[in-house]
Every structure is written in structure tokens, then in C-alpha cells.
Design an enzyme around this catalytic site. Structure first.
Site, PDB file in Angstrom:
ATOM      1  CB  CYS A 128      87.670  49.151  46.124  1.00 37.92           C
ATOM      2  SG  CYS A 128      86.450  49.843  45.010  1.00 37.92           S
TER       3      CYS A 128
ATOM      4  CD  GLU B  50      50.335   5.293  48.248  1.00 40.10           C
ATOM      5  OE1 GLU B  50      49.960   6.377  48.720  1.00 40.10           O
ATOM      6  OE2 GLU B  50      49.653   4.277  48.246  1.00 40.10           O
TER       7      GLU B  50
ATOM      8  CG  ASP C 287      53.942  20.180  50.665  1.00 39.34           C
ATOM      9  OD1 ASP C 287      52.974  20.168  51.438  1.00 39.34           O
ATOM     10  OD2 ASP C 287      54.887  20.983  50.759  1.00 39.34           O
TER      11      ASP C 287
ATOM     12  CB  CYS D 144      82.078  49.072  42.428  1.00 41.59           C
ATOM     13  SG  CYS D 144      83.835  49.459  42.505  1.00 41.59           S
TER      14      CYS D 144
ATOM     15  CE1 TYR E  17      45.334   9.895  50.730  1.00 40.89           C
ATOM     16  CE2 TYR E  17      46.440  11.656  49.533  1.00 40.89           C
ATOM     17  CZ  TYR E  17      45.643  11.234  50.583  1.00 40.89           C
ATOM     18  OH  TYR E  17      45.163  12.139  51.478  1.00 40.89           O
TER      19      TYR E  17
ATOM     20  CE  LYS F  58      56.637  15.875  56.968  1.00 38.96           C
ATOM     21  NZ  LYS F  58      55.435  16.471  57.430  1.00 38.96           N
TER      22      LYS F  58
ATOM     23  CD  GLU G  41      47.978  15.983  49.870  1.00 41.13           C
ATOM     24  OE1 GLU G  41      47.169  15.172  50.351  1.00 41.13           O
ATOM     25  OE2 GLU G  41      48.591  16.822  50.562  1.00 41.13           O
TER      26      GLU G  41
ATOM     27  CG  LEU H 112      49.802   9.216  56.897  1.00 45.11           C
ATOM     28  CD1 LEU H 112      50.547   9.535  55.609  1.00 45.11           C
ATOM     29  CD2 LEU H 112      49.636   7.709  57.043  1.00 45.11           C
TER      30      LEU H 112
ATOM     31  NE  ARG I  60      43.354  14.849  57.638  1.00 45.46           N
ATOM     32  CZ  ARG I  60      43.618  15.300  58.853  1.00 45.46           C
ATOM     33  NH1 ARG I  60      43.601  16.601  59.086  1.00 45.46           N
ATOM     34  NH2 ARG I  60      43.886  14.478  59.835  1.00 45.46           N
TER      35      ARG I  60
ATOM     36  CB  ALA J 103      43.024  23.643  17.834  1.00 44.58           C
ATOM     37  CD  GLU J 104      42.910  17.461  16.047  1.00 44.84           C
ATOM     38  OE1 GLU J 104      42.682  16.771  15.062  1.00 44.84           O
ATOM     39  OE2 GLU J 104      43.866  17.248  16.824  1.00 44.84           O
ATOM     40  CE1 TYR J 105      38.856  17.414  25.906  1.00 44.73           C
ATOM     41  CE2 TYR J 105      38.592  19.777  26.275  1.00 44.73           C
ATOM     42  CZ  TYR J 105      38.380  18.467  26.669  1.00 44.73           C
ATOM     43  OH  TYR J 105      37.682  18.213  27.818  1.00 44.73           O
ATOM     44  CG  ASP J 106      39.953  24.402  22.959  1.00 43.44           C
ATOM     45  OD1 ASP J 106      39.773  23.709  23.990  1.00 43.44           O
ATOM     46  OD2 ASP J 106      40.868  25.239  22.837  1.00 43.44           O
TER      47      ASP J 106
ATOM     48  CE  LYS K 125      52.867  13.234  54.689  1.00 44.55           C
ATOM     49  NZ  LYS K 125      52.502  14.624  54.474  1.00 44.55           N
TER      50      LYS K 125
ATOM     51  CB  CYS L  43      82.755  49.719  46.078  1.00 48.02           C
ATOM     52  SG  CYS L  43      83.272  48.007  45.883  1.00 48.02           S
TER      53      CYS L  43
ATOM     54  CE  LYS M  30      48.979   5.288  51.849  1.00 50.04           C
ATOM     55  NZ  LYS M  30      48.138   5.797  50.770  1.00 50.04           N
TER      56      LYS M  30
ATOM     57  CB  CYS N 185      87.032  47.009  42.558  1.00 45.56           C
ATOM     58  SG  CYS N 185      86.011  46.316  43.867  1.00 45.56           S
TER      59      CYS N 185
HETATM   60  S1  IVH Z   1      47.505   8.262  53.128  1.00 45.12           S
HETATM   61  C1  IVH Z   1      45.696   7.557  57.128  1.00 45.12           C
HETATM   62  N1  IVH Z   1      49.003   8.753  51.067  1.00 45.12           N
HETATM   63  O1  IVH Z   1      49.580  13.422  54.016  1.00 45.12           O
HETATM   64  C2  IVH Z   1      46.073   8.769  56.428  1.00 45.12           C
HETATM   65  N2  IVH Z   1      48.451  10.549  52.507  1.00 45.12           N
HETATM   66  O2  IVH Z   1      48.868  13.055  57.388  1.00 45.12           O
HETATM   67  C3  IVH Z   1      45.760   8.615  55.003  1.00 45.12           C
HETATM   68  N3  IVH Z   1      49.354  12.715  51.777  1.00 45.12           N
HETATM   69  O3  IVH Z   1      47.110  15.340  54.662  1.00 45.12           O
HETATM   70  C4  IVH Z   1      46.712   9.359  54.203  1.00 45.12           C
HETATM   71  N4  IVH Z   1      50.355  11.984  49.976  1.00 45.12           N
HETATM   72  O4  IVH Z   1      46.661  14.248  52.391  1.00 45.12           O
HETATM   73  C5  IVH Z   1      48.401   9.272  52.147  1.00 45.12           C
HETATM   74  N5  IVH Z   1      50.296   9.033  49.178  1.00 45.12           N
HETATM   75  C6  IVH Z   1      49.686   9.547  50.251  1.00 45.12           C
HETATM   76  C7  IVH Z   1      49.770  10.920  50.564  1.00 45.12           C
HETATM   77  C8  IVH Z   1      49.132  11.388  51.710  1.00 45.12           C
HETATM   78  C9  IVH Z   1      50.092  13.041  50.720  1.00 45.12           C
HETATM   79  C10 IVH Z   1      48.903  13.655  52.835  1.00 45.12           C
HETATM   80  C11 IVH Z   1      47.460  13.489  53.216  1.00 45.12           C
HETATM   81  C12 IVH Z   1      47.398  13.978  54.638  1.00 45.12           C
HETATM   82  C13 IVH Z   1      48.792  13.766  55.125  1.00 45.12           C
HETATM   83  C14 IVH Z   1      48.818  12.614  56.101  1.00 45.12           C
END
Ligand code: IVH
Length: 687
Positions: A428, A131, A135, A443, A241, A329, A189, A96, A154, A47-50, A133, A425, A305, A449
Site C-alpha cells: 500500500c 534397508e 545419510d 506496515c 549394515y 535414491k 553409517e 553403490l 571410508r 541418574a542410576e546409570y551415572d 540408505k 509497504c 541387496k 492495506c
Molecule cells: S551397503 C557395496 N547399506 O551409501 C557398498 N550402504 O555408496 C556397501 N549407505 O557411503 C554399502 N546406508 O556408507 C550400504 N544400508 C546401507 C547403507 C549404505 C548408507 C552408504 C554407504 C556408502 C554409500 C554407498
């Protein structure tokens, strides 16, 4: 001027200088936006933010010349686009290479070290960063002189789509960065948090729209909305990232660049780590995998990395994949397959339980051929038909389940009919019935049963109920089929002689089981009541009823109206409970259990809620939590002083929602009740 909490806290904005005041309001709004959306640690109320935002809107309306594109009032654009313009990336967005298992990850780590060693770099200088990954959908954010000028998807890596209007609606993305270099491209992402993803799918299913197969599709669908108002309605967030194009600043290491981003207002995952050894890298990947289900965003792996950016450059790019990074993965938790048939079982309270027979498919490393469809209502809601291509999910120890038909299946006009429960059923053969006003076909042969009896025994001995160690589903099935027991109460009539007559039982195993059975007699009344498997008496309601009535005798003589006085129990449920409790079969079972000495009275003081951080707070649980069973969650809430009830009302303080939450979540949202996920609950418990 209004005197709201927000305006009361005004600084030296220069009351008479509108430009200075606008700057001051913007600075404060950006600060609080960052606390809330990036750090998840707000300092002021919504509320304060608003109220602050309202003040800025008023000011800008009175002085339109003061409005700037990076103003917090300008996140949501006014006009829908006809199409997205192409956006050529300043530097290609690469992809990647994948490692599917630990072996492949180790092979990559060793190969990277070897390549660098050859280049004269000693092992001691090679460090790696891990880091999550995430989705979601890869995005690029371009800042010129610190102002967000373009946001893009992308695309094919060379050219994406200009989705600036929509990315501006994501509050975790700063519109302006103080102290930024001339040119800065931030990559990350964009994602929809799990709970929002589940809710969105639920709403789409209810509206008859196709559901999203995974969070990535839902994020992409949201960001590719032509109308920014629609995108703004989806609570997207982002994890940044890396840095792409850059002019006017230089970094030696990847981690350093992430720390710079974090310090300049970007959302960078706090658990990104640097490692010295290969074993540490593998350990961090395993740790992410173990945490996977407790996160509020979906991850499908870990990105590893090389930390030193010069070494990354030296490793180069092969095809479209840099050699200095790899994605480990996880085995996917969902898979797509064909549902060949919907078959039915009978549940412990007699209702018909649908399950899916599937073309065998691998889900997170396990072959799945059968999956639950929960119940008749859920089957209808998901609109699953025989022959559909469906999404199957497996999470932890939870039984695999059919999430939904794929959108391709939903578009198929010549789909089979909606599966109906069987007329008889399956256990039974008794003709099934649909009680008036009920949603499930049942049933009616509750007393004899064999399917219901088996389910009843299985439930009675389960962990949340009598918790009899050594007596699981397999043993229950055997005892029943060999005629050692005829019902739940028969468990307490087992003896060494009967057990020894079964192959596989010796003196020791028979003694252990009989001891465990004997010990279960000390389980408290609410567990016994829950164990009876009466329709409408789940763990939470069993707790509420034993609190309300204290003894089985008081409950047995209660009228539906009296039962209805129990918190969380409404009139329909009260009626069902009263009816089931008055049935001869229920009475006979209770008498037998009483004869065996089970506790049918609650012990301890009348109000036995513990004192703790949750004292005075009322909770409702819905859906499957990733790490706790419902009984465990309820017990922990109560141990911390909280109350758990079975239905959402204006008295509910929190709804804890897991996978596949039902109508309770919808109701909570209607009432504006705070909704937590498991980690939110654990946070409160720790508090
Ligand atoms: S580095 C050189 N770091 O994974 C590629 N990618 O094929 C630079 N993704 O669609 C990507 N988390 O969006 C990197 N911590 C992360 C990531 C990340 C998710 C996704 C990225 C891309 C796919 C890589």
C-alpha cells in the site's frame, strides 16, 4: 560406599574382590548402555546409570591396574591428536550403483534375476533385502578377539582415516563383543540425529560459525574432530549394515549376518526386510519414502541387496560397484542455488515478510523459484545476502525455504549488505515503522492495506481457523480484487447473485460455497479468535485465552495485567494483545462478525481438557512438524488431556520441536525440559 539406587541393585559382584566387582559393573553398564543407545529402551534412569558409572570410576581410580581399554569409563580419550593416521581397509569399501527412479530399480532387479537365472538359479531362490540408505558417514569397525581395535572412515575405499578415538565416543558402538569371531569388521553409517543436527546448526549460526549443509557433513565434521572431547559432545549414533572382513564365522545370507550383529549388541535397523518378489521390493522402497520425514535420522534412499551371499559373490563387482546391491535414491529435498534477490511481502499482522527469488532449481522433483525467509529476525539469524549461494529445502507440502547460505558463500568477503526491510509497504506504500522494543518492521495501515487484508482473509478461512471449504487463497484474491468483499466480515455478506456475477461460478458451486460459509458460523470461539489474526494470538494462545476468559466481551474488557495471567502469555504479548483488541478496526470487525452470528463464547465446561494419557502434562510446540499442522498437534494433545501453551517455562513438561525450531527450543534446553519430535509426540498420544 554411597548408597545410590544403582549400588543398591548390586548383584553378586564380590564385595571383597575388586576385579570381580569391576567385571560385574562393566557387564551391567554395557547391558544398560545397549538398552539405551541401541534398543532405545532403557531399563534404568540416567541418574542410576551415572551412579553405576561413578562406582566403576571410583573403583578404577583405587585400582588402576583394573582399568581396561574396553571399560565404559574409557570411551572418551584424553589427548587431542595432531592428525589422523591412515587406516588401510582389510577389504575395500565399495560404493553403490544408483537407481534414480522406479524404472531403473526394476531394470536392476530384472537384470540381477536374469544373470542368476543364466547361472542356473531359479527365481524362487532369489531374495532381496531392503534397508534405509542413511545419510551419514560410512565407517568401518574392526574387532579383534571381540575388542574394538580400530575405527576408520571410508576414505577412498582402500585407505581411510583412523578415527578410533572418536568412534569410541559413540555409545551405540560396542567396545567389546562377547562371542565374537577372531576377526570381525562391521560396517555402518554414523549419523547425527535430525534434532541434534538442527540444534548444532542453530548454535553454530548463533556463534557466527558456518552451518553444515546436510547431516552427512555434520557427521563427518564431528568424526573428524581431532579432539575426542569435542566429538564426544556430539550425540552421534550409527546404523550397522554389513560385515566386511571376517574370520572364524560364516553366514549364508545377508539378513542372517544382520541378525547376528543385532543379537551381539550392534544397532541394526529394525525395519530391514527380506522380500520374495520385485513388487514387494518396490513396495518397501515406496514405504520408506513415505516414512522419510517422520524418521529421526535422514535417509536419501533405500539400499536393495541380493540376500544370498553366495549369489552376491557370483554377481561380482564392476568397477567399484558390486552388482548384487543398488541404492534407490529419493529425489533430494535440498538443493543449492543462487539467491538473486530478497523481496518483501506484507504479512497478515502487518509485518514485512522477506522471501527469496532464486535461480530456478529442482528440489525433490519440483522447480523452485521462490522460497520463504520467514521474517526479519530469521533473515538476520541465517545471514542470507543477495548473490549468495544458498541451500533450499522443500519438505512435503511445506513452502520451500532457504535453509542457509552455503559455507562457500559465508566465506566470501565481498558479499552484499544485509537485506533491510523496505521503507514503504510493498502493498500500500505506507511508510513502514519499527515499533519500539519490537523486532519486526510493520506496515501501520492495518485497517486498509490491501496486502494485509488479503493475508487476513486467507488466514481467516484456512483449515486451522474457520475452515471454509472451497474458499482458498485464489478465491480470496479474486473476491477482493473484484470488490465482492472488502474484508473478512464481507465473506458473510456474499450471496448467490454476487457469486454468479463471477466467471466460473454456477448455481451448484455458488450454493456449495454459501453452505460452507454458513456452516463455518458454528466453529468454536477459539477458532474465531485465532482467525482474527491478532498479533500474538496463534492457535495455542487463542485456546489459552478463550479458556481463561470464556467470552469475547470478557477478553475485550480485560487489562494487559489480566491477560498476562493466561498460561503462556508474558507481559509484552499481553500488552500487544490488549492494544490490538482496543483498536477501532478490530472492534468494528468483531461487531460485524457478531452480527453474522459467529460464536464469541466458549461452550462446554470451564475446563474442557479431555481425560487421557496426557492429562496434567503441559506442552509447547515449536517449528514445523513433518506430518501435523500446529493446530492438529494442539488439538490432538488436548484431546488426550494435555495442555498446550505458547511459551516455555519451568511448568512445561515437553517441547515438541519440528523443522526450524526457534528460541523455544533453546530455552527448553536451558531449562532441561524434555524435547520430543513428532514421532515422540505420536508415541505419547498412542500411549
Ligand atoms: S551397503 C557395496 N547399506 O551409501 C557398498 N550402504 O555408496 C556397501 N549407505 O557411503 C554399502 N546406508 O556408507 C550400504 N544400508 C546401507 C547403507 C549404505 C548408507 C552408504 C554407504 C556408502 C554409500 C554407498
Amino acid at each position: 560406599m554411597t548408597s545410590s539406587p544403582g549400588s543398591a541393585a548390586r548383584g553378586s559382584g564380590g564385595q571383597n574382590d575388586p576385579a570381580a566387582r569391576a567385571r560385574e559393573l562393566r557387564r551391567r553398564l554395557e547391558h544398560h548402555n545397549h538398552r539405551y543407545y541401541v534398543l532405545d529402551d532403557p531399563e534404568i534412569s540416567d541418574a542410576e546409570y551415572d551412579s553405576l558409572l561413578g562406582d566403576l570410576r571410583d573403583l578404577e581410580a583405587r585400582h588402576p591396574d583394573l582399568q581396561t581399554p574396553d571399560s565404559p569409563t574409557q570411551r572418551v580419550g584424553a589427548t587431542p591428536l595432531a592428525r589422523f593416521e591412515p587406516a588401510r581397509h582389510l577389504q575395500p569399501m565399495l560404493s553403490l550403483a544408483n537407481a534414480r527412479n522406479e524404472e531403473e530399480l526394476r531394470a536392476w532387479l530384472v537384470r540381477s534375476e536374469r544373470l542368476l537365472n543364466k547361472d542356473g538359479v531359479p527365481d524362487a531362490e532369489i531374495r532381496f533385502v531392503t534397508e534405509p540408505k542413511v545419510d551419514g558417514l560410512a565407517i568401518s569397525l574392526l574387532y579383534e578377539d571381540g575388542v574394538l581395535t580400530r575405527g576408520a572412515t571410508r576414505g577412498d575405499g582402500e585407505t581411510g582415516e583412523d578415527v578410533t578415538q572418536n568412534l569410541r565416543t559413540i555409545k551405540a558402538i560396542p567396545l567389546r563383543v562377547d562371542g565374537a569371531p577372531r576377526l570381525l569388521e562391521v560396517r555402518g553409517e554414523a549419523y547425527l540425529p535430525r534434532a541434534a543436527f538442527a540444534k548444532l546448526n542453530e548454535e553454530r549460526a548463533a556463534a557466527g560459525e558456518p552451518t553444515f549443509a546436510n547431516p552427512r557433513n555434520s557427521a563427518a565434521g564431528s568424526i573428524r574432530q581431532l579432539d575426542p572431547q569435542l566429538a564426544a559432545a556430539r550425540p552421534l549414533s550409527v546404523w550397522c549394515y554389513s560385515i566386511g572382513a571376517l574370520d572364524g564365522l560364516d553366514f549364508g545370507s545377508h539378513l542372517e549376518s544382520l541378525e547376528w550383529l543385532r543379537a551381539h549388541g550392534f544397532k541394526v535397523n529394525p525395519d530391514v526386510e527380506r522380500h520374495e518378489s520385485l513388487d514387494q521390493v518396490v513396495g518397501a522402497c515406496r514405504a520408506w519414502e513415505a516414512r522419510r520425514e517422520s524418521l529421526d535420522f535422514e535417509i536419501d534412499g533405500v539400499v536393495v541387496k541380493v540376500d544370498d551371499l553366495d549369489l552376491q559373490r557370483r554377481l561380482g563387482v564392476v568397477g567399484r560397484e558390486p552388482r548384487g546391491a543398488i541404492a534407490w535414491k529419493f529425489a533430494p529435498m535440498t538443493a543449492t542455488t543462487t539467491l538473486t534477490r530478497v523481496a518483501w511481502n506484507v504479512g497478515r499482522t502487518g509485518h514485512m515478510v522477506p522471501f527469496a527469488q532464486l535461480e530456478p532449481v529442482q528440489v525433490s522433483g519440483v522447480t523452485v523459484k521462490l522460497a520463504t525467509l520467514h521474517n526479519e529476525e530469521d533473515l538476520k539469524r541465517k545471514d542470507v545476502r543477495e548473490g549468495d549461494e544458498v541451500i533450499v529445502m522443500r519438505a512435503g507440502d511445506v513452502i520451500p525455504q532457504v535453509v542457509s547460505p552455503t559455507s562457500k558463500a559465508q566465506r566470501n568477503r565481498s558479499r552484499g549488505p544485509v537485506p533491510e526491510p523496505p521503507p514503504q509497504c510493498p502493498a500500500c506504500g505506507t511508510p513502514t515503522v519499527k515499533p519500539e522494543g519490537g523486532v519486526w518492521t510493520i506496515c501501520p495501515n492495518r485497517a486498509s492495506c490491501p496486502g494485509q487484508i488479503f493475508q487476513a482473509v486467507k488466514h481467516f478461512v484456512s483449515r486451522g481457523a474457520m475452515d471454509i471449504e472451497g474458499l482458498g487463497e485464489k478465491q480470496a484474491e479474486r473476491f477482493l480484487s473484484d470488490g465482492l468483499i472488502g474484508s473478512t466480515a464481507g465473506i458473510y455478506e456474499l450471496d448467490a447473485e454476487k457469486l454468479l456475477s463471477l466467471e466460473g461460478f454456477g448455481e451448484v458451486s455458488a450454493r456449495n460455497l454459501l453452505d460452507a460459509i454458513g456452516r463455518s458460523k458454528a466453529q468454536p470461539f477459539h477458532r474465531v479468535l485465532y482467525g482474527l489474526g491478532i498479533p500474538g494470538i496463534g492457535f495455542v494462545n487463542a485456546r489459552a485465552l478463550t479458556r481463561q476468559f470464556r467470552t469475547m466481551d470478557a477478553l475485550l474488557t480485560a487489562s494487559p495485567e489480566e491477560i498476562e495471567e493466561t498460561p503462556g502469555i508474558g507481559p509484552v504479548l499481553a500488552q500487544t494483545i490488549a492494544e490490538t483488541l482496543s483498536e477501532d478496526a478490530t472492534r468494528a470487525l468483531i461487531d460485524r462478525l457478531r452480527g453474522h452470528g459467529l460464536s464469541l463464547e466458549e461452550e462446554g465446561p470451564a475446563d474442557d481438557a479431555g481425560e487421557g494419557p496426557l492429562t496434567g502434562k503441559t506442552f509447547v510446540l515449536t517449528g514445523a512438524l513433518p506430518g501435523l499442522t500446529r493446530e492438529e498437534a494442539a488439538e490432538r494433545i488436548e484431546a488426550a488431556g494435555g495442555r498446550v501453551t505458547g511459551s516455555v517455562s519451568s511448568n512445561t513438561d515437553y517441547v515438541v520441536a519440528g523443522e526450524d525450531p526457534g528460541s523455544k527450543l533453546v530455552k527448553a534446553e536451558k531449562l532441561g525440559t524434555e524435547v520430543l519430535d513428532e514421532s515422540g509426540l505420536l508415541g505419547l498420544l498412542d500411549g
